[in-house]
Design a protein around this motif. Structure first.
Motif, PDB file in Angstrom:
ATOM      1  N   HIS A 211     -48.466  39.037 -95.649  1.00 41.53           N
ATOM      2  CA  HIS A 211     -47.464  39.564 -94.730  1.00 41.53           C
ATOM      3  C   HIS A 211     -46.636  40.602 -95.467  1.00 41.53           C
ATOM      4  N   SER A 212     -46.244  41.633 -94.738  1.00 41.47           N
ATOM      5  CA  SER A 212     -45.615  42.788 -95.382  1.00 41.47           C
ATOM      6  C   SER A 212     -44.360  42.370 -96.137  1.00 41.47           C
ATOM      7  N   GLY A 213     -44.160  43.037 -97.256  1.00 43.03           N
ATOM      8  CA  GLY A 213     -42.958  42.782 -98.025  1.00 43.03           C
ATOM      9  C   GLY A 213     -43.063  41.584 -98.945  1.00 43.03           C
ATOM     10  N   SER A 214     -44.244  40.980 -99.050  1.00 40.57           N
ATOM     11  CA  SER A 214     -44.351  39.841 -99.959  1.00 40.57           C
ATOM     12  C   SER A 214     -45.452  40.032-100.987  1.00 40.57           C
ATOM     13  N   LEU A 215     -45.168  39.584-102.185  1.00 40.99           N
ATOM     14  CA  LEU A 215     -46.165  39.619-103.247  1.00 40.99           C
ATOM     15  C   LEU A 215     -47.124  38.439-103.140  1.00 40.99           C
ATOM     16  N   CYS A 216     -46.674  37.406-102.464  1.00 39.59           N
ATOM     17  CA  CYS A 216     -47.471  36.186-102.440  1.00 39.59           C
ATOM     18  C   CYS A 216     -48.306  36.088-101.162  1.00 39.59           C
ATOM     19  N   ILE A 217     -49.415  35.372-101.297  1.00 45.45           N
ATOM     20  CA  ILE A 217     -50.345  35.236-100.181  1.00 45.45           C
ATOM     21  C   ILE A 217     -50.196  33.862 -99.534  1.00 45.45           C
ATOM     22  N   GLY A 218     -50.393  33.827 -98.251  1.00 41.85           N
ATOM     23  CA  GLY A 218     -50.570  32.551 -97.559  1.00 41.85           C
ATOM     24  C   GLY A 218     -49.334  31.947 -96.923  1.00 41.85           C
ATOM     25  N   VAL A 219     -49.604  31.259 -95.819  1.00 41.50           N
ATOM     26  CA  VAL A 219     -48.579  30.537 -95.060  1.00 41.50           C
ATOM     27  C   VAL A 219     -49.053  29.099 -94.928  1.00 41.50           C
ATOM     28  N   ASP A 220     -48.107  28.150 -95.029  1.00 38.34           N
ATOM     29  CA  ASP A 220     -48.464  26.758 -94.792  1.00 38.34           C
ATOM     30  C   ASP A 220     -48.701  26.600 -93.286  1.00 38.34           C
ATOM     31  N   PRO A 221     -49.952  26.424 -92.869  1.00 41.08           N
ATOM     32  CA  PRO A 221     -50.209  26.386 -91.431  1.00 41.08           C
ATOM     33  C   PRO A 221     -49.500  25.229 -90.738  1.00 41.08           C
TER      34      PRO A 221
END
Lengths: 223, 283
Positions: free
Chosen positions: B197-207
């Protein structure tokens, strides 16, 4: 103030029980013996003015290698107010005797001492949860030592568990102690984080487990 | 005619087996009929059998399962093997099991749901998902086992069979396939999706923090680098959005069960508050 009864199956009780179990593992565990929490029977909490929160627990533990072998114990845990750098005070009293592990520990000690090259291993357990039998003592030793790290770094809002040994390297010594440098992964239940942690572990059959140095590592740079 | 005799002529009154090239088929039929020689077809299409055998050999060499009866339920499997299992289960039980694609993941992997139904139209249904947290491998494995168990129960008229008389079961085995693939190839401990997601260095969302129920409340993090990052907004993750769309458009889901591992807890709604749900007692 007076002690307040907690729901034994509640989240807070579980965290305190995990801490007490880790502490006991450090004090009484080793390459021949591991203990895990079987059940939390009772938990009470007392607020100590200007000091912190004190918990009284009644626990049942079981032997990792023989789950029918159980032992009851009581624990007192004091989480200090405010300052983060003070580890909780923990006292554990066993009601009974632990299984003797002398023979297994001696066997492990002799086996490692007679190796031509220093032991090196990784990923214990592996991705499928499997621990090769010859690595079982290495794993149990890590478990006992991780109890120290867990004890030193726990708060009322954390619940740590050893997830895996990422890597272990034996350190050559000129005396009778065995020394291992471990890189472990701790799982923290509340945040769900997997935290790499490095620790230097000394062990001797007569002198128990000692963590001489430990350091939290930066998170896995997987993006 | 280029006839290939699989059983050679041995004398009058003795049967003969012939493989006939397609181009010669008509000519041979005409000849046999003109001479009052009776014949029957043993194999309609030899090429089809040869192709099938070749496929099976390739599958067994690559480790893919051949039938859901020879599938090893006691070991962990790859994404490919699990998707192969699903197709086998459907092929073996076409009157009970079908596969529905409810959407695509961030990395464009298909999101498959197995439907178990004995008939009816839009019957009330139970939803089960496994593997929403990709590192909880025992849950995807359990989902595979559930699928086989449902079929066996139905065949033996026991267990969940009575449920299938009046209800359908929907089962999504690999709810987070991107995460699952990542745990197999890069990081065994990966939990989240693999979205950027834009603006983040990290990947992934806790679904499991991305649902539109108490979104952003206690137990979720607004830090994209956190394991419990709830995402930029509810249903931002296609893996979650697909399920929401499916459930809403179905309109008749009566129970929703999500399987996780490592806790030995049975949890009921709602995760973001200690206030009991209205039907807590019944749950």
């Amino acid at each position: 103030s007076a002690a307040m009864e907690l729901e034994a199956s509640g989240a807070v009780g579980g965290r305190v029980a995990a801490l007490a179990t880790g502490y006991l593992g450090y004090r009484r565990g080793g390459p021949g013996r591991g203990l895990e929490l079987r059940s939390l029977r009772r938990a009470r909490r007392q607020d100590v003015c200007d000091v912190g929160h004190k918990y009284y627990l009644e626990l049942e533990l079981q032997d990792i290698q023989d789950k029918d072998s159980t032992i009851s114990c009581t624990a007192e845990v004091l989480y200090h107010l405010g300052t983060k750098s003070l580890a909780p005070d923990v006292q554990v009293t066993l009601q009974g005797e632990l299984r003797e592990a002398e023979e297994e520990e001696k066997e492990f000690y002799n086996r490692i001492r007679s190796l031509d090259k220093e032991l090196v291993a990784e990923n214990i357990p592996d991705s499928h949860g499997h621990v090769p039998p010859e690595m079982e003592p290495i794993f149990l030793l890590a478990r006992a030592a991780s109890g120290y790290v867990i004890w030193q770094n726990s708060t009322e809002n954390t619940k740590f568990q050893l997830a895996q040994i990422k890597e272990v390297k034996q350190v050559k010594r000129s005396d009778e102690y065995l020394e291992f440098d471990y890189m472990i992964l701790l799982h923290e239940m509340v945040s769900q984080e997997i935290i790499p942690w490095q620790m230097r572990v000394l062990w001797h059959p007569q002198h128990g487990v000692q963590v001489t140095q430990d350091k939290r590592q930066p998170k896995h740079p997987s993006g | 005619l280029q006839l290939d005799f699989w059983r050679e002529p041995r004398g009058p009154g003795q049967p003969v087996d012939i493989r006939v090239p397609f181009s010669s088929l008509q000519a041979l039929k005409v000849h046999l009929e003109a001479n009052a020689i009776s014949y029957s077809i043993m194999i309609e299409d030899v090429q089809a059998l040869v192709d099938e055998e070749k496929k099976e050999m390739l599958r067994s060499r690559s480790g893919l399962p051949l039938t859901t009866n020879t599938f090893d339920y006691s070991t962990y499997h790859t994404l490919e093997e699990i998707y192969s299992f699903m197709d086998l289960l459907v092929a073996e039980n076409p009157n009970l099991v079908s596969k529905v694609e409810i959407g695509r993941s961030t990395e464009n992997r298909p999101l498959y749901v197995l439907k178990f139904s004995t008939g009816g139209t839009n019957r009330p249904a139970i939803w089960i998902d496994t593997g929403i947290h990709s590192r909880e491998w025992v849950t995807q494995a359990s989902g595979v086992w559930f699928a086989k168990q449902i079929v066996q129960d139905h065949n033996n008229n026991q267990g969940v069979a009575p449920i299938l008389d009046n209800m359908d079961i929907f089962l999504e085995i690999v709810t987070n396939p991107d995460g699952f693939a990542y745990t197999q190839t890069q990081n065994r401990m990966w939990r989240k999706t693999r979205s950027r997601h834009s603006g983040s260095l990290c990947i992934g969302v806790d679904p499991n923090r991305n649902w539109d129920a108490g979104f952003g409340a206690a137990g979720a993090s607004s830090n994209p680098c956190s394991e419990t990052y709830h995402g930029p907004y509810a249903n931002s993750e296609p893996e979650v959005k697909s399920i929401v769309n499916f459930v809403k458009s179905h309109g008749n889901i009566k129970a929703f069960v999500s399987i996780h591992s490592y806790s030995q807890l049975l949890l009921y709604p709602y995760g973001y508050t200690t206030t009991p749900a209205p039907d807590q007692k019944e749950l």
